[in-house]
Design an enzyme around this catalytic site. Structure first.
Site, PDB file in Angstrom:
ATOM      1  N   LYS A  29     -33.166-111.802  45.887  1.00 38.59           N
ATOM      2  CA  LYS A  29     -32.530-111.974  46.466  1.00 38.59           C
ATOM      3  C   LYS A  29     -32.279-114.173  46.643  1.00 38.59           C
ATOM      4  O   LYS A  29     -32.987-115.156  46.703  1.00 38.59           O
ATOM      5  CB  LYS A  29     -33.444-112.583  48.002  1.00 38.59           C
ATOM      6  CG  LYS A  29     -32.483-112.511  49.775  1.00 38.59           C
ATOM      7  CD  LYS A  29     -33.267-112.230  50.572  1.00 38.59           C
ATOM      8  CE  LYS A  29     -32.751-112.218  51.647  1.00 38.59           C
ATOM      9  NZ  LYS A  29     -33.421-112.167  53.276  1.00 38.59           N
ATOM     10  N   SER A 104     -31.911-109.261  56.639  1.00 34.50           N
ATOM     11  CA  SER A 104     -30.861-110.178  55.227  1.00 34.50           C
ATOM     12  C   SER A 104     -31.110-109.475  53.988  1.00 34.50           C
ATOM     13  O   SER A 104     -29.898-109.733  53.475  1.00 34.50           O
ATOM     14  CB  SER A 104     -30.956-111.024  56.144  1.00 34.50           C
ATOM     15  OG  SER A 104     -32.092-111.550  55.671  1.00 34.50           O
ATOM     16  N   SER A 128     -35.923-108.530  57.438  1.00 28.20           N
ATOM     17  CA  SER A 128     -34.758-108.506  56.919  1.00 28.20           C
ATOM     18  C   SER A 128     -35.523-107.911  55.263  1.00 28.20           C
ATOM     19  O   SER A 128     -34.316-107.545  54.538  1.00 28.20           O
ATOM     20  CB  SER A 128     -34.681-110.053  56.491  1.00 28.20           C
ATOM     21  OG  SER A 128     -34.498-110.326  57.680  1.00 28.20           O
TER      22      SER A 128
END
Length: 423
Positions: A29, A104, A128
């Site tokens: 990420k 996210s 997330s």
């Protein structure tokens, strides 16, 4: 398959080591620092930022022989449930074309679901990792707070977030968790309890004698198709020897409100460093620092980040701190007490991961409240510092559904044991 926009930066970081992840590719990420490879947090503010060091989890990936294949798209600074607030455009859900992948960590989940990476790292501040895992039909683990080092993670809300694995199966997620977990001298929040346990060894699918709690507060109000898939999965676990009990978690009714006050307040503080001087886009300088500061943040931050900074600043301001922030911390303690009491009677608590199937692209952008309320089942776990896993348990109208299991602190082995019976 068309480009999903799962990656912000595709750049291979090979490992010269031999280890448990040799030959495996891992997507990281884009809020986790990678030496020499830009780390944008999905924001114009950091569009050209290249860290001079690796995060601890990236160091451990390389030591384990993994090949990092790039940095994945995300909601800007981790603020969102859809991966649509990224400055680099939205990511599409490979398991449900035309739908969001969740957020996210949507890019990480999409990369795994589409086969663009074997495994991925996400971060979880209020769901997330688990939300995109559920929306994309893969497995995601939010570890206990303190199990995995946060050194090198660009902070959004320090007291809530954890780095964790996303993978096609529970066993593979557990293998990745073994690699990244454990104490770190550079992160004082890591705990000795968070030693590198044999998590993958617990993935035996044996749930005989396991006590599973189901809280009506986490099921009522969910989409009918989601509830049907959830109930079928719980029945499956019961048929394999688990015992199902009803538990009560009345505090979760206040969790979303408390979470957003705390998270936005911490975001207001953490993101103050992005001023165009130390970090971020320069707003120019004509002798007035305040004007330069404002211009930098106006240009660098997107609408959702600005909204959360403003709300967090308000909650922390003189005259409102006790009314909002202090009460939110009281609610957080209440949530933790409720879970502690539930775990006196059960081994895990089960619920739908998300109360709804994946949103259509663009559906929630003009209605942030709907996006916030979709986190109702995931944010209580972050407030209570507990571990949780999302596993795929079928579909509703062709759209993926995830089941969430929550365990006591540092009992990830029980999560892996229970989850492996389903995925």
């Amino acid at each position: 398959m068309a480009d999903l926009n799962a990656f912000v930066t595709r750049e291979e970081i090979p490992s010269t080591e031999e280890g448990p992840l040799s030959g495996r590719t891992v997507a990281v990420k884009d809020n986790i620092s990678t030496e020499g490879v830009r780390t944008t947090c999905g924001s114009n503010m950091l569009a050209d930022y290249v860290p001079p060091y690796d995060a601890t989890v990236v160091e451990r990936l390389r030591e384990a022989g993994a090949t990092v294949v790039g940095k994945t798209n995300m909601d800007e600074f981790g603020m969102g449930t859809t991966t649509e607030t990224s400055a680099f455009g939205p990511t599409e859900n490979p398991a449900a074309p035309g739908r969001v992948p969740g957020g996210s960590s949507g890019g990480s989940a999409a990369a795994v679901a589409s086969g663009e990476a074997d495994l991925a790292l996400g971060t979880d501040t209020g769901g997330s990792i688990r939300c995109p895992a559920a929306f994309c039909g893969v497995v995601g683990i939010k570890p206990t707070y303190g199990l995995v080092s946060r050194y090198g993670l660009v902070a959004y809300a320090n007291s809530l977030e954890q780095i964790g694995p996303i993978a096609p199966t529970v066993e593979e997620a557990a293998e990745l968790l073994e690699v990244i977990s454990g104490p770190d001298d550079r992160d004082a929040t890591t705990r000795e309890e968070g030693g590198r346990a044999d998590y993958s060894g617990a993935a035996d699918g044996d749930v005989d004698g396991l006590d599973i709690g189901v809280a009506p507060e986490l099921v009522e109000g969910a989409d009918e198709g989601v509830v049907e898939a959830f109930r079928a999965a719980v029945d499956d676990l019961e048929s394999r020897g688990a015992t199902v009990h009803e538990v009560s978690l009345p505090s979760v009714e206040t969790a979303v409100q408390a979470y957003y006050v705390i998270a936005m307040s911490e975001a207001s503080s953490n993101l103050a460093r992005f001023d165009g001087v130390r970090y971020g886009v320069s707003g120019g300088y004509d002798g007035d620092w305040n004007e330069s500061f404002a211009a930098s943040r106006e240009e660098g931050f997107g609408a959702e980040v600005k909204r959360r900074i403003l709300l967090g600043t308000y909650a922390l301001s003189a005259g409102y701190h006790d009314r909002y922030y202090a009460k939110a911390q009281d609610a957080r303690a209440w949530v933790k007490r409720d879970f502690d009491e539930a775990f006196e009677d059960v081994d895990v608590v089960a619920s739908p991961t998300m109360p709804v199937p994946p949103f259509e692209m663009g559906e929630s952008l003009d209605d942030p409240l709907t996006m916030y309320l979709a986190d109702a089942n995931t944010v209580p776990i972050n407030l209570a510092d507990l571990p949780a896993i999302s596993v795929p348990v079928g579909e509703t109208d062709g759209l993926p559904v995830g089941l969430q299991l929550v365990a006591p602190a540092f009992d990830e082995r029980t999560l892996v044991r229970a989850g492996s019976a389903l995925a």
